[in-house]
Write an enzyme that holds these catalytic residues in place. Sequence first.
Site, PDB file in Angstrom:
ATOM      1  N   GLU A 164       2.705  -8.190  -1.727  1.00  0.00           N
ATOM      2  CA  GLU A 164       1.463  -8.787  -1.250  1.00  0.00           C
ATOM      3  C   GLU A 164       1.364 -10.288  -1.508  1.00  0.00           C
ATOM      4  OE1 GLU A 164       1.827  -5.938  -2.727  1.00  0.00           O
ATOM      5  OE2 GLU A 164       0.445  -4.430  -1.950  1.00  0.00           O
TER       6      GLU A 164
ATOM      7  N   GLY B 162       0.813  -1.214   0.000  1.00  0.00           N
ATOM      8  CA  GLY B 162       0.000   0.000   0.000  1.00  0.00           C
ATOM      9  C   GLY B 162       0.845   1.261   0.000  1.00  0.00           C
TER      10      GLY B 162
HETATM   11  N1  T1G Z   1       1.675  -4.226   8.930  1.00  0.00           N
HETATM   12  C1  T1G Z   1       1.742  -4.387  10.271  1.00  0.00           C
HETATM   13  N2  T1G Z   1       2.891  -4.547  10.964  1.00  0.00           N
HETATM   14  C2  T1G Z   1       4.030  -4.544  10.247  1.00  0.00           C
HETATM   15  C3  T1G Z   1       4.041  -4.374   8.845  1.00  0.00           C
HETATM   16  C4  T1G Z   1       2.797  -4.212   8.187  1.00  0.00           C
HETATM   17  N3  T1G Z   1       2.710  -4.010   6.879  1.00  0.00           N
HETATM   18  N4  T1G Z   1       5.345  -4.427   8.429  1.00  0.00           N
HETATM   19  C5  T1G Z   1       6.089  -4.612   9.529  1.00  0.00           C
HETATM   20  N5  T1G Z   1       5.317  -4.682  10.613  1.00  0.00           N
HETATM   21  C6  T1G Z   1       5.767  -4.832  12.007  1.00  0.00           C
HETATM   22  C7  T1G Z   1       6.435  -6.172  12.235  1.00  0.00           C
HETATM   23  O1  T1G Z   1       5.460  -7.152  12.557  1.00  0.00           O
HETATM   24  C8  T1G Z   1       7.339  -5.850  13.401  1.00  0.00           C
HETATM   25  O2  T1G Z   1       6.510  -5.791  14.559  1.00  0.00           O
HETATM   26  C9  T1G Z   1       7.780  -4.419  13.117  1.00  0.00           C
HETATM   27  O3  T1G Z   1       6.789  -3.871  12.232  1.00  0.00           O
HETATM   28  C10 T1G Z   1       9.135  -4.340  12.453  1.00  0.00           C
HETATM   29  O4  T1G Z   1       9.066  -5.192  11.298  1.00  0.00           O
HETATM   30  C11 T1G Z   1      -3.618  -2.935   0.100  1.00  0.00           C
HETATM   31  C12 T1G Z   1      -2.927  -5.161   1.313  1.00  0.00           C
HETATM   32  C13 T1G Z   1       9.108  -3.073   6.155  1.00  0.00           C
HETATM   33  C14 T1G Z   1      10.973  -4.486   5.253  1.00  0.00           C
HETATM   34  O5  T1G Z   1       4.239  -6.870   3.205  1.00  0.00           O
HETATM   35  O6  T1G Z   1       8.636  -6.421   4.821  1.00  0.00           O
HETATM   36  O7  T1G Z   1      -0.086  -3.260   1.647  1.00  0.00           O
HETATM   37  O8  T1G Z   1       7.671  -7.592  15.880  1.00  0.00           O
HETATM   38  O9  T1G Z   1      10.845  -6.765  12.094  1.00  0.00           O
HETATM   39  O10 T1G Z   1      13.236  -6.185   9.530  1.00  0.00           O
HETATM   40  O11 T1G Z   1      -2.051  -3.610  -1.484  1.00  0.00           O
HETATM   41  O12 T1G Z   1       8.681  -5.210   8.082  1.00  0.00           O
HETATM   42  O13 T1G Z   1       8.226  -5.172  16.250  1.00  0.00           O
HETATM   43  O14 T1G Z   1       5.987  -6.076  16.952  1.00  0.00           O
HETATM   44  O15 T1G Z   1      10.000  -6.817   9.690  1.00  0.00           O
HETATM   45  O16 T1G Z   1      13.228  -3.604   9.564  1.00  0.00           O
HETATM   46  C15 T1G Z   1       2.433  -5.026   2.277  1.00  0.00           C
HETATM   47  C16 T1G Z   1       5.911  -6.135   5.373  1.00  0.00           C
HETATM   48  C17 T1G Z   1       1.326  -5.180   3.248  1.00  0.00           C
HETATM   49  C18 T1G Z   1       5.734  -5.262   4.142  1.00  0.00           C
HETATM   50  C19 T1G Z   1      10.955  -3.769   7.637  1.00  0.00           C
HETATM   51  N6  T1G Z   1       3.678  -4.702   2.968  1.00  0.00           N
HETATM   52  N7  T1G Z   1       6.991  -5.656   6.215  1.00  0.00           N
HETATM   53  O17 T1G Z   1      11.733  -4.885   8.029  1.00  0.00           O
HETATM   54  O18 T1G Z   1      11.369  -4.854  10.538  1.00  0.00           O
HETATM   55  S1  T1G Z   1      -0.165  -5.671   2.477  1.00  0.00           S
HETATM   56  C20 T1G Z   1       4.487  -5.701   3.402  1.00  0.00           C
HETATM   57  C21 T1G Z   1       8.288  -5.886   5.863  1.00  0.00           C
HETATM   58  C22 T1G Z   1      -0.636  -4.332   1.560  1.00  0.00           C
HETATM   59  C23 T1G Z   1      -2.170  -3.324  -0.101  1.00  0.00           C
HETATM   60  C24 T1G Z   1      -1.784  -4.560   0.634  1.00  0.00           C
HETATM   61  C25 T1G Z   1       9.314  -5.446   6.853  1.00  0.00           C
HETATM   62  C26 T1G Z   1      10.082  -4.180   6.443  1.00  0.00           C
HETATM   63  P1  T1G Z   1       7.132  -6.176  16.011  1.00  0.00           P
HETATM   64  P2  T1G Z   1      10.343  -6.031  10.889  1.00  0.00           P
HETATM   65  P3  T1G Z   1      12.495  -4.886   9.431  1.00  0.00           P
END
Ligand code: T1G
Length: 692
Positions: free
Chosen positions: A125, A102
């Site tokens: 995603e 997003g």
């Molecule tokens: N939503 C909620 N929490 C998230 C999050 C997210 N998208 N991304 C990370 N966190 C939390 C994670 O659980 C952890 O929590 C903390 O942030 C640090 O994350 C409509 C539907 C950005 C590369 O798939 O790839 O958008 O353990 O340990 O190693 O089209 O986080 O501290 O409580 O991973 O520095 C699409 C997922 C969503 C990206 C950073 N986005 N995140 O890595 O930290 S779907 C993703 C990552 C979407 C739309 C669709 C990685 C990072 P806690 P981390 P990091």
Amino acid sequence: MSIVDQTREGDILVLTINNPPVNAFSPGVPEGLHAGLDAAEGDEGIRAVVIIGGGRTFVAGADIKTFDLPREQAPDLRGFISRLDAFPKPTVAAIHGTALGGGLEIALACHYRVATKDAKMGLPEVKLGVLPGAGGTQRLPRVVGVQKALEMMLSGNPIKATEAKELGLVDQLVEGDLREEAVAFAREHANTRPLPRISERTVEGVSPQVFAAAREGIGKTHRGQLSPGFIIDLAEMTTTQPFAVGWEEEARLFMAAKDSPQSRGLRHIFFAEREAGKIPGLTRDTPTTDIRSAGIIGAGTMGGGIAMNFLNAGIPVTIVETGQEALDRGLAVIRRNYENTAKKGRLTMEDVEKRMSLLTPTLNMEDLADADIIIEAVFEDMGVKKDIFTKLDAIAKPGAILATNTSTLDVNEIASVTGRPEQVIGLHFFSPANVMRLLEIVRADRTSDSVLATSMALARRIGKVGVVVGVCDGFVGNRMIHRYGDEARKLVEEGANPQDADAAMNALGLPMGPFQMSDMAGLDVGYLIRQHQAKVRGLPKPDGWLDRIVERGRKGQKTGAGIYDYGEDRKPRPNAEVAQLIEDYRAEKGLESRELSQEEITERLVYSLVNEGAQILDEGIAQRAGDIDVIYIYGYGFPAHRGGPMGYADEVGLKNVVAALEKYGQTPAPLLRRLAEEGGSFAGWDRAKSQA
Ligand code: T1G
């Protein structure tokens, strides 16, 4: 500081999102952004808007935690993006860190995008079993072309801002201060009309072959998954339908994917991986040792593979063997592995030489005296390991971590021969150790918090997924796989062919079934473990059909013949002699053969893992059911979109798992039975434990 700050820079309004740690589009963020757009729209003095992330990154995506909220409570990312798309004044996305999912969709709905050179952007995603649900499937192809967009959306991997600039996804790369340069860029384009809207572009001249090839590709890379096919369908719509039609269809398919068991499984694993890195009692303040050098004892398959992990991370390694020939052989294998990787273009020869230069071979254990960590990877025999740790205790410097790579032996017993049990830990790598990402970190009774915290940090540093487990025979992964192997052998005794069991697991999504895996690991390994376990338990020598195959010298892939025959292509082929041996075995033991359905085979194999996993949880050998799932995905190829064995059991329903176990004459573990009776789940058990 509000969740979205509004700062006026002359005629430019800057909206800064402050939702640490990754600026996910959580409740509060849309409200703040809408307020910012309201302010910009209502003030003639504001000629353009910049949207920027506070902290370390732009928006990392929708808030995955809100996926299961009722629609009216979930942040309305689509609504915000539609407003952005129609906004009457220029909008500029200022990207640093990551713009993912997003987050990139917000940037795509802006008129312009500027980014720091080290920024990354992508649509991951598919890794969550969904698809870009806020315009990404319709806008990205209109910017970078269908082929590149499909590659990005189906792999889920981000690209660098420098590549994005070449693709036209980013309008300007920023050298200096992102905020300043974004404001200047916005001012420079404040009067540009018409506003450049990606949604108004069209996609021309794409061959239908592109989509056919993509569909064929996901048949291999994403077998049985829903969202990759939806992504291809939606990308194809950009060539045949107006934006508005694709935009609506995207919402429909997103909801279908989001509500699938596969997405629930993948989202469970996303969070389980992160939870596995959290150890109650350990905090960021727990002292850790800086690992600047490593010692490895044993240059065989495991020792050599383990060494490569450290060399890859730039950590010098001293590797010890008992004889020059074994040492030379070990080093030759490491060099050959690197050179093979270089041949595939994933390393340069310079990299190979650099890594090999960090490796010091020796026959003298005294040379490990200065190592910060020493890992023993020798023969799986308690006497040998005790002898080594006794010597290490006299050689290693104070504060050195003494680790054993044992896959089953009692780490407490090994620690007991040293004067520093608090420095002893198990680091159970999985073969091939330079490839498999799982690392079982075996916390012995006396292992200190500092050694544990250091080991967890080291796991991350060498690219491993570290999961803390307790001491028992087989720890977590292998203890469960032994039950799974027992059940697989029993299925064959009852009438199934080995290939039926493997086919059932392949259909579930495991690349290797129980017997394919046994042949690859070496049948003699399991044979020796069964003999050892029978001996220590005072049981008669095992004489199962699989034991008999080993006793005929058929030891698996390494001898070209095991349960299956293997040619040059290493593909398993059923062998008539083995089939006859099994038939004779059944007759000799008076076993009635019957037809077993794939459903029964699948249930018995998976639930044997689940049942043992429940017992492991009850004994505290694993901290969480989610940890067990992470172990099975990274150590045994269990498909992530099934959520791991425990996640899969939750999806099936624990009541149904218990009923199936009883139907097949197995006794459900007490914790499993209790959760089933309470209508609970393993995920619920994890949540309750984390809140206790
Ligand atoms: N939503 C909620 N929490 C998230 C999050 C997210 N998208 N991304 C990370 N966190 C939390 C994670 O659980 C952890 O929590 C903390 O942030 C640090 O994350 C409509 C539907 C950005 C590369 O798939 O790839 O958008 O353990 O340990 O190693 O089209 O986080 O501290 O409580 O991973 O520095 C699409 C997922 C969503 C990206 C950073 N986005 N995140 O890595 O930290 S779907 C993703 C990552 C979407 C739309 C669709 C990685 C990072 P806690 P981390 P990091």
